[in-house]
Write an enzyme that holds these catalytic residues in place. Structure first.
Site, PDB file in Angstrom:
ATOM      1  N   ARG A 141       3.603  -8.676  12.008  1.00  0.00           N
ATOM      2  CA  ARG A 141       4.597  -9.714  11.054  1.00  0.00           C
ATOM      3  C   ARG A 141       5.397 -10.735  11.017  1.00  0.00           C
ATOM      4  NH1 ARG A 141       7.216  -4.895   8.315  1.00  0.00           N
ATOM      5  NH2 ARG A 141       7.659  -2.636   9.387  1.00  0.00           N
TER       6      ARG A 141
ATOM      7  N   LYS B   3      -0.071  -5.904  -5.605  1.00  0.00           N
ATOM      8  CA  LYS B   3      -1.705  -5.570  -6.419  1.00  0.00           C
ATOM      9  C   LYS B   3      -1.776  -4.237  -7.358  1.00  0.00           C
ATOM     10  CE  LYS B   3      -2.756  -4.343  -1.477  1.00  0.00           C
ATOM     11  NZ  LYS B   3      -2.793  -3.175  -0.454  1.00  0.00           N
TER      12      LYS B   3
ATOM     13  N   ASP C  52       3.504  -5.782   7.783  1.00  0.00           N
ATOM     14  CA  ASP C  52       2.770  -4.802   9.057  1.00  0.00           C
ATOM     15  C   ASP C  52       1.835  -4.017   8.733  1.00  0.00           C
ATOM     16  OD1 ASP C  52       4.100  -3.327   8.131  1.00  0.00           O
ATOM     17  OD2 ASP C  52       3.997  -1.754   9.957  1.00  0.00           O
TER      18      ASP C  52
ATOM     19  N   ASP D 126       7.800  -6.939  -0.413  1.00  0.00           N
ATOM     20  CA  ASP D 126       7.426  -7.694   0.226  1.00  0.00           C
ATOM     21  C   ASP D 126       5.592  -7.599  -0.783  1.00  0.00           C
ATOM     22  OD1 ASP D 126       7.054  -4.871   0.606  1.00  0.00           O
ATOM     23  OD2 ASP D 126       6.558  -5.501   3.366  1.00  0.00           O
TER      24      ASP D 126
ATOM     25  N   ASP E 180       3.142  -1.971  -4.971  1.00  0.00           N
ATOM     26  CA  ASP E 180       1.849  -1.177  -4.268  1.00  0.00           C
ATOM     27  C   ASP E 180       1.345  -0.055  -5.339  1.00  0.00           C
ATOM     28  OD1 ASP E 180      -1.289  -1.372  -3.589  1.00  0.00           O
ATOM     29  OD2 ASP E 180      -0.501   0.307  -1.724  1.00  0.00           O
TER      30      ASP E 180
ATOM     31  N   LYS F 153      11.517  -3.010   6.477  1.00  0.00           N
ATOM     32  CA  LYS F 153      11.512  -4.174   6.618  1.00  0.00           C
ATOM     33  C   LYS F 153      10.789  -4.932   6.455  1.00  0.00           C
ATOM     34  CE  LYS F 153      11.602  -1.692  11.277  1.00  0.00           C
ATOM     35  NZ  LYS F 153      10.137  -1.134  12.563  1.00  0.00           N
ATOM     36  N   GLY F 154       9.312  -5.406   5.521  1.00  0.00           N
ATOM     37  CA  GLY F 154       8.959  -5.512   5.253  1.00  0.00           C
ATOM     38  C   GLY F 154       9.676  -7.381   4.326  1.00  0.00           C
TER      39      GLY F 154
ATOM     40  N   PHE G  41      -5.689  -4.633   1.868  1.00  0.00           N
ATOM     41  CA  PHE G  41      -4.651  -4.382   2.768  1.00  0.00           C
ATOM     42  C   PHE G  41      -4.366  -5.507   3.954  1.00  0.00           C
ATOM     43  CE2 PHE G  41      -1.756  -2.760   6.719  1.00  0.00           C
ATOM     44  CZ  PHE G  41      -0.542  -1.658   5.572  1.00  0.00           C
TER      45      PHE G  41
HETATM   46  P1  5GP Z   1       4.263   1.602  -3.177  1.00  0.00           P
HETATM   47  O1  5GP Z   1       5.969   2.379  -2.771  1.00  0.00           O
HETATM   48  O2  5GP Z   1       4.186   0.136  -4.163  1.00  0.00           O
HETATM   49  O3  5GP Z   1       3.093   2.197  -3.159  1.00  0.00           O
HETATM   50  O4  5GP Z   1       3.845   0.425  -1.729  1.00  0.00           O
HETATM   51  C1  5GP Z   1       5.078  -0.477  -1.013  1.00  0.00           C
HETATM   52  C2  5GP Z   1       5.396  -0.676   0.191  1.00  0.00           C
HETATM   53  O5  5GP Z   1       4.220  -0.139   1.124  1.00  0.00           O
HETATM   54  C3  5GP Z   1       5.976  -1.681   0.723  1.00  0.00           C
HETATM   55  O6  5GP Z   1       6.682  -2.413   0.495  1.00  0.00           O
HETATM   56  C4  5GP Z   1       4.562  -1.739   1.939  1.00  0.00           C
HETATM   57  O7  5GP Z   1       5.581  -1.622   3.158  1.00  0.00           O
HETATM   58  C5  5GP Z   1       3.550  -0.880   1.692  1.00  0.00           C
HETATM   59  N1  5GP Z   1       2.122  -1.907   1.481  1.00  0.00           N
HETATM   60  C6  5GP Z   1       1.495  -0.872   0.210  1.00  0.00           C
HETATM   61  N2  5GP Z   1       0.387  -2.448   0.760  1.00  0.00           N
HETATM   62  C7  5GP Z   1       0.632  -3.028   1.644  1.00  0.00           C
HETATM   63  C8  5GP Z   1      -0.708  -4.024   2.154  1.00  0.00           C
HETATM   64  O8  5GP Z   1      -1.319  -4.721   1.155  1.00  0.00           O
HETATM   65  N3  5GP Z   1       0.257  -3.939   3.287  1.00  0.00           N
HETATM   66  C9  5GP Z   1       1.514  -4.225   4.067  1.00  0.00           C
HETATM   67  N4  5GP Z   1       1.445  -4.680   5.352  1.00  0.00           N
HETATM   68  N5  5GP Z   1       1.838  -3.056   3.335  1.00  0.00           N
HETATM   69  C10 5GP Z   1       1.361  -2.471   2.340  1.00  0.00           C
HETATM   70 MG    MG Z   2       7.892  -2.474   1.944  1.00  0.00          MG
END
Ligand code: 5GP
Ligand code: MG
Length: 184
Positions: A169, A135, A163, A104, A107, A47-48, A156
């Site tokens: 959000r 990030k 969220d 969004d 990471d 949903k981000g 974070f």
């Molecule tokens: P990844 O698969 O790249 O580790 O993470 C992607 C998803 O993790 C993002 O779409 C998000 O939903 C969540 N996420 C990663 N870091 C953060 C953060 O700092 N804050 C929030 N709210 N969500 C995060």
């Molecule tokens: Mg996401």
């Protein structure tokens, strides 16, 4: 400014509402230049993405379509599990389409590397990744975004679609929560 009972939980603001708006408009112009004649399909990751997607498509005034996909890599809390699940699949055939993924935050890279492979396997002509936040310090998969709104430190973040436990959000800016919020 709207009245807020969310602000009291914010330790610091990382990106203001004005900075977000300016950057989203710049991204829209860059996407216009690249995709104006390609009838791309925006694919938002729920949903981000929902607020970023809404602003980005209005900043990109080109013939285009939009779709959403639901992906989840988080069980709960603030750490990635590494396993990505499709919680809502695309509703349209994307064979031969130029896809603009709208995410969004990039990471660990688990979500977007999974999604990129999925879209290529479904027959996309090209996959371009636009992420509001990056990030890079936490990357586990070798993946880079084609367009990045802002690079953020290893904290974070919440707001503007992002969220914590499905909350925050609806904040219009991007910030970091006070540590006591996590121990509530
Ligand atoms: P990844 O698969 O790249 O580790 O993470 C992607 C998803 O993790 C993002 O779409 C998000 O939903 C969540 N996420 C990663 N870091 C953060 C953060 O700092 N804050 C929030 N709210 N969500 C995060
Ligand atoms: Mg996401």
């Amino acid at each position: 400014m709207a009245k807020s009972n969310l602000e009291q939980d914010i330790l610091k603001v990382l990106v203001t509402e004005e900075e977000v708006a300016k950057r989203v408009n710049e991204l829209g112009e860059e996407l216009f230049d690249k995709f104006a004649d390609k009838n791309p399909m925006f694919v938002g990751v729920l949903k981000g993405c929902f607020i970023f997607m809404a602003d980005l498509v209005r900043a990109t005034q080109i013939q285009s379509e939009l779709e959403f996909i639901g992906l989840s890599s988080y069980q709960s809390g603030t750490a990635s599990s590494g396993v990505v699940e499709i919680t809502r699949d695309l509703q349209k055939d994307i064979t031969g389409r130029h896809i603009i993924v709208v995410e969004d935050i990039l990471d660990s890279g688990n979500t977007l590397s999974f999604l990129k492979k999925l879209l290529e396997a479904k027959g996309a002509a090209s996959v371009t990744i636009v992420t509001l936040l990056d990030k890079p310090s936490r990357r586990e998969k070798a993946i880079t975004a084609d367009y990045v709104g802002f690079v953020v430190p290893d904290e974070f973040v919440v707001g503007y679609g992002l969220d914590y436990d499905q909350k925050y959000r609806n904040m219009p800016y991007i910030g970091v929560l006070k540590p006591e919020v996590y121990s509530k």
